[in-house]
Design a protein around this motif. Structure first.
Motif, PDB file in Angstrom:
ATOM      1  N   GLU A  53       1.370  -1.019  -0.196  1.00 35.93           N
ATOM      2  CA  GLU A  53      -0.149  -0.129  -0.051  1.00 35.93           C
ATOM      3  C   GLU A  53       0.541   1.121  -0.201  1.00 35.93           C
ATOM      4  O   GLU A  53       1.953   1.182   0.859  1.00 35.93           O
ATOM      5  CB  GLU A  53      -0.834   0.826   1.885  1.00 35.93           C
ATOM      6  N   GLY A  54       0.588   1.915  -1.085  1.00 37.81           N
ATOM      7  CA  GLY A  54       0.855   3.837  -0.580  1.00 37.81           C
ATOM      8  C   GLY A  54       0.923   3.944   0.274  1.00 37.81           C
ATOM      9  O   GLY A  54       0.463   4.306   1.121  1.00 37.81           O
ATOM     10  N   ALA A  55       2.247   5.483   0.241  1.00 39.49           N
ATOM     11  CA  ALA A  55       2.059   6.531   1.439  1.00 39.49           C
ATOM     12  C   ALA A  55       0.063   7.106   1.332  1.00 39.49           C
ATOM     13  O   ALA A  55      -0.331   7.052   2.514  1.00 39.49           O
ATOM     14  CB  ALA A  55       3.032   7.003   1.617  1.00 39.49           C
ATOM     15  N   ASP A  56      -0.484   7.098   0.178  1.00 39.09           N
ATOM     16  CA  ASP A  56      -1.445   7.990   0.211  1.00 39.09           C
ATOM     17  C   ASP A  56      -2.698   6.538  -0.032  1.00 39.09           C
ATOM     18  O   ASP A  56      -3.346   6.916  -0.290  1.00 39.09           O
ATOM     19  CB  ASP A  56      -1.459   8.978  -1.115  1.00 39.09           C
ATOM     20  N   SER A  58      -2.857   4.026  -1.624  1.00 43.49           N
ATOM     21  CA  SER A  58      -2.808   3.480  -3.551  1.00 43.49           C
ATOM     22  C   SER A  58      -2.264   2.287  -3.662  1.00 43.49           C
ATOM     23  O   SER A  58      -1.084   1.651  -2.312  1.00 43.49           O
ATOM     24  CB  SER A  58      -2.755   4.507  -4.307  1.00 43.49           C
ATOM     25  N   LEU A  59      -2.986   1.849  -4.444  1.00 46.20           N
ATOM     26  CA  LEU A  59      -3.162   0.698  -4.812  1.00 46.20           C
ATOM     27  C   LEU A  59      -2.498   0.016  -6.444  1.00 46.20           C
ATOM     28  O   LEU A  59      -2.375   0.496  -6.629  1.00 46.20           O
ATOM     29  CB  LEU A  59      -3.572  -0.746  -4.238  1.00 46.20           C
ATOM     30  N   SER A  60      -1.209  -0.929  -6.348  1.00 46.63           N
ATOM     31  CA  SER A  60      -1.280  -1.174  -7.176  1.00 46.63           C
ATOM     32  C   SER A  60      -0.759  -2.893  -8.176  1.00 46.63           C
ATOM     33  O   SER A  60      -0.334  -3.249  -6.918  1.00 46.63           O
ATOM     34  CB  SER A  60      -0.124  -0.710  -7.855  1.00 46.63           C
ATOM     35  N   SER A  61      -1.813  -3.205  -9.057  1.00 44.27           N
ATOM     36  CA  SER A  61      -1.466  -4.645  -9.011  1.00 44.27           C
ATOM     37  C   SER A  61      -0.521  -5.086 -10.315  1.00 44.27           C
ATOM     38  O   SER A  61      -0.322  -6.310 -10.396  1.00 44.27           O
ATOM     39  CB  SER A  61      -2.731  -4.742  -9.980  1.00 44.27           C
ATOM     40  N   ALA A  62       0.767  -4.238 -10.754  1.00 44.62           N
ATOM     41  CA  ALA A  62       1.214  -4.955 -11.638  1.00 44.62           C
ATOM     42  C   ALA A  62       2.770  -5.161 -10.672  1.00 44.62           C
ATOM     43  O   ALA A  62       3.178  -6.784 -12.293  1.00 44.62           O
ATOM     44  CB  ALA A  62       1.941  -3.442 -12.251  1.00 44.62           C
ATOM     45  N   LYS A  63       2.894  -5.435  -9.522  1.00 49.67           N
ATOM     46  CA  LYS A  63       4.308  -6.050  -9.190  1.00 49.67           C
ATOM     47  C   LYS A  63       3.872  -7.957  -9.276  1.00 49.67           C
ATOM     48  O   LYS A  63       4.199  -8.254 -10.042  1.00 49.67           O
ATOM     49  CB  LYS A  63       4.490  -5.857  -7.992  1.00 49.67           C
ATOM     50  N   ALA A  64       1.981  -8.694  -8.748  1.00 48.34           N
ATOM     51  CA  ALA A  64       1.326  -9.011  -8.355  1.00 48.34           C
ATOM     52  C   ALA A  64       1.362  -9.852  -9.604  1.00 48.34           C
ATOM     53  O   ALA A  64       1.662 -11.595  -9.966  1.00 48.34           O
ATOM     54  CB  ALA A  64      -0.139  -8.823  -7.726  1.00 48.34           C
ATOM     55  N   ILE A  65       0.788  -9.200 -10.086  1.00 49.41           N
ATOM     56  CA  ILE A  65       0.840  -9.415 -12.124  1.00 49.41           C
ATOM     57  C   ILE A  65       2.149 -10.109 -12.638  1.00 49.41           C
ATOM     58  O   ILE A  65       2.175 -11.545 -13.296  1.00 49.41           O
ATOM     59  CB  ILE A  65       0.216  -8.661 -12.741  1.00 49.41           C
ATOM     60  N   ARG A 104      -6.137  -8.956   9.799  1.00 55.81           N
ATOM     61  CA  ARG A 104      -6.981  -8.673  11.134  1.00 55.81           C
ATOM     62  C   ARG A 104      -7.516  -7.603  11.746  1.00 55.81           C
ATOM     63  O   ARG A 104      -6.239  -6.725  11.195  1.00 55.81           O
ATOM     64  CB  ARG A 104      -6.432  -9.610  12.131  1.00 55.81           C
ATOM     65  N   GLY A 105      -8.343  -6.940  12.160  1.00 52.19           N
ATOM     66  CA  GLY A 105      -8.014  -4.888  11.625  1.00 52.19           C
ATOM     67  C   GLY A 105      -9.335  -5.244  10.715  1.00 52.19           C
ATOM     68  O   GLY A 105      -8.795  -4.549   9.386  1.00 52.19           O
ATOM     69  N   GLU A 106      -9.958  -3.612  11.229  1.00 55.16           N
ATOM     70  CA  GLU A 106     -10.896  -2.702  10.639  1.00 55.16           C
ATOM     71  C   GLU A 106      -9.542  -2.407   8.892  1.00 55.16           C
ATOM     72  O   GLU A 106     -10.222  -2.665   8.102  1.00 55.16           O
ATOM     73  CB  GLU A 106     -11.151  -1.636  10.581  1.00 55.16           C
ATOM     74  N   ALA A 107      -8.445  -1.613   9.364  1.00 52.92           N
ATOM     75  CA  ALA A 107      -7.939  -1.040   8.405  1.00 52.92           C
ATOM     76  C   ALA A 107      -7.091  -2.231   7.551  1.00 52.92           C
ATOM     77  O   ALA A 107      -7.614  -1.620   5.904  1.00 52.92           O
ATOM     78  CB  ALA A 107      -6.614  -0.201   9.097  1.00 52.92           C
ATOM     79  N   ARG A 113      -9.604  -6.188   0.975  1.00 59.27           N
ATOM     80  CA  ARG A 113     -10.984  -5.940   0.228  1.00 59.27           C
ATOM     81  C   ARG A 113     -10.367  -5.040  -0.456  1.00 59.27           C
ATOM     82  O   ARG A 113     -11.246  -5.307  -2.237  1.00 59.27           O
ATOM     83  CB  ARG A 113     -11.778  -5.403   0.831  1.00 59.27           C
ATOM     84  N   ARG A 114      -9.526  -3.982  -0.705  1.00 59.26           N
ATOM     85  CA  ARG A 114      -9.380  -2.852  -2.384  1.00 59.26           C
ATOM     86  C   ARG A 114      -8.447  -3.911  -2.887  1.00 59.26           C
ATOM     87  O   ARG A 114      -8.581  -4.262  -4.206  1.00 59.26           O
ATOM     88  CB  ARG A 114      -8.678  -1.963  -1.294  1.00 59.26           C
ATOM     89  N   ARG A 115      -7.881  -4.612  -2.339  1.00 63.59           N
ATOM     90  CA  ARG A 115      -6.682  -5.634  -3.298  1.00 63.59           C
ATOM     91  C   ARG A 115      -7.751  -6.334  -4.114  1.00 63.59           C
ATOM     92  O   ARG A 115      -7.392  -6.640  -5.211  1.00 63.59           O
ATOM     93  CB  ARG A 115      -5.740  -6.420  -1.844  1.00 63.59           C
ATOM     94  N   TYR A 116      -8.591  -7.347  -3.104  1.00 67.48           N
ATOM     95  CA  TYR A 116      -9.232  -7.997  -4.432  1.00 67.48           C
ATOM     96  C   TYR A 116      -9.769  -7.456  -5.370  1.00 67.48           C
ATOM     97  O   TYR A 116     -10.132  -8.022  -6.589  1.00 67.48           O
ATOM     98  CB  TYR A 116     -10.395  -8.842  -2.966  1.00 67.48           C
TER      99      TYR A 116
END
Length: 489
Positions: A53-56, A58-65, A104-107, A113-116
């Protein structure tokens, strides 16, 4: 890596002479050995460090792909070798094992969820599922939920297409095939020095295990696939490409459970999220392992410190690797990687009860008497020069290639063996550029995704996943989860 490279070469140049030098009395006793690694077929299905997760936020799927694409090359190649009889019964080296992520935990639940949401429509992640329902997660992996506090917030993702891989078995089968095709295997034969001749070839200095003899073998091309021992050999070669590189050894440990009643309740590799400030290598995971047909559970990794670069190495390995050209980067890393240093000190001083407490965060019912601590392999994290920071700690796999293509070697750790085919095809392309274009058709016949990828073509991705699953006895990837359609009023 070495076994993969040798097999690739033998398939396109059967007339080339290959000699393999192994310091131990048998192959695959270090990092490739099944008990010296977690056996995860690294495809970024569950490993969160490939999608930080970026400092802001944000998420990027590029590395995972990218990591998944690399693993697909291995799946395709292994499938081809099974068809040819080079690799044996698939269950002897690879087994279907769902890959899960548990947080675990809300955060953390929000992050997962956002990654999914980012991954679910990517063709190579088509079977990924998300749930924050305890009943559903208990169905996937009951040990994660049993006796967990009812008010605890947690979530999980699951990909049924995940795998458990015995890389030791893959290595032994490939080496056995190479020997049957004429390659020479020398056991108890540690390589001590690499020296370039004026004609560009290499003198490989080999010492007898007993210490009673020493001989030199001349080679046109050398690959250094010696795990943690690669740094010393590449340094002895004198190639300028190794300048600035250092290594920091970390000893891996796992808790292992062989109680069949417990093992039967968990069939998955469940990766978590590293604690805030902890290095990526500390990501906890509760894994199904299948070794020699027997299932066990592993939890870890726990870390220790040893100056050895190999499990069966020497205390002189770390101090002996320090050179004027890498001292600066190593000192810079030492002054800036406080999180790693704090993590290692904490791991070394951790009591047995603290170790079990870490396990109980994932398996609340864990009993101390059911688990034993085993020492896994040594991983040598790469330290190298950085123009901005002076020196950085490199997490991942690093291939070093000489400018003239006559020598190459491998440094680093995960995803490592999972992406061996991608890495070794890259070595061949860089080191043999003229011959490689002649070889390419043979390689692409076995590894159709090489050079093109799969994720950008949903039909090709689905076809490859289905075919390799059928050959390797894995779970076919399902279609992406459809979004529920709201009924109009």
């Amino acid at each position: 890596m070495s076994a993969t490279l040798g097999t690739l070469i033998k398939q396109v140049q059967p007339d080339w002479t290959i000699e393999i030098f192994e310091s131990r009395s048998e192959v695959a006793t270090e990092s490739s050995n099944a008990w010296n690694n977690a056996g995860t077929g690294h495809a970024a299905l569950c490993e969160l460090n490939y999608m930080p997760e970026g400092a802001d936020g944000s998420l990027s799927s590029a590395k995972a792909i990218d990591i998944n694409e690399q693993f697909q090359l291995s799946r395709q190649w292994w499938s081809a070798l099974v068809k040819q009889g080079i690799l044996g019964e698939p269950s002897s080296f690879i087994n279907a094992t769902p890959h899960m992520t548990f947080v675990r935990g809300e955060a953390n639940v929000d992050y997962l969820r956002r990654r999914y949401e980012l991954l679910k429509n990517e063709p190579l992640f088509a079977d990924i599922e998300f749930s924050d329902d305890p009943a559903q997660i208990a169905e996937w992996a009951p040990l994660l939920v049993d006796r967990r506090a009812k008010d605890e917030v947690f979530a999980a993702t699951r990909s049924e297409s995940g795998t458990d891989v015995d890389f030791g078995a893959v290595t032994r089968q490939l080496i056995r095939h190479l020997v049957s095709e004429g390659a020479e295997l020398h056991l108890n034969a540690p390589v001590k020095q690499l020296k370039r001749r004026a004609d560009g070839t290499w003198d490989v200095g080999v010492k007898a295990f007993s210490g009673a003899g020493y001989r030199t073998v001349n080679a046109r091309f050398v690959f250094v696939g010696a795990g943690g021992g690669a740094l010393h050999l590449l340094q002895s070669s004198g190639i300028p490409e190794i300048k600035g590189f250092g290594g920091f050894p970390i000893s891996g440990k796992f808790l292992k459970c062989d109680n069949p009643e417990i093992v039967a309740q968990h069939r998955a590799k469940v990766y978590g999220k590293a604690a805030v400030g902890a290095p990526p290598m500390s990501v906890p995971h509760l894994d199904t392992r299948v070794v020699d047909g027997t299932e066990s559970l592993l939890f870890g990794p726990y870390a220790g410190f040893s100056p050895n670069f190999l499990k069966h190495g020497s205390w002189w390995d770390l101090p002996g690797s320090i050179r004027p050209h890498n001292l600066g980067p190593m000192l810079k890393v030492g002054l800036t990687e406080f999180s790693l240093e704090k993590y290692l000190v904490g791991e070394v001083l951790a009591s047995r009860e603290k170790q079990m407490s870490s396990l109980r965060e994932y398996m609340p019912t864990a009993r101390t008497e059911d688990w034993e601590m085993i020492t896994a392999g040594q991983r040598v994290q790469v330290m190298k020069q950085d123009p901005e920071k002076g020196g950085i700690l490199q997490f991942g796999t690093e291939v070093i290639t000489g400018a003239d293509g006559s020598i190459a070697g491998l440094l680093g750790a995960s995803p490592g063996a999972s992406t061996a085919v991608h890495a070794m095809l890259g070595v061949l392309e860089r080191c043999f550029p003229e011959q490689f274009e002649q070889w390419r058709p043979a390689f692409t016949q076995q590894v159709p995704a090489f050079g093109t990828g799969l994720n950008g073509d949903p039909e090709a991705a689905a076809a490859s996943l289905a075919e390799t699953a059928a050959v390797l006895g894995l779970v076919p990837v399902a279609e992406p989860v459809a979004e529920p359609v709201a009924a109009e009023a």
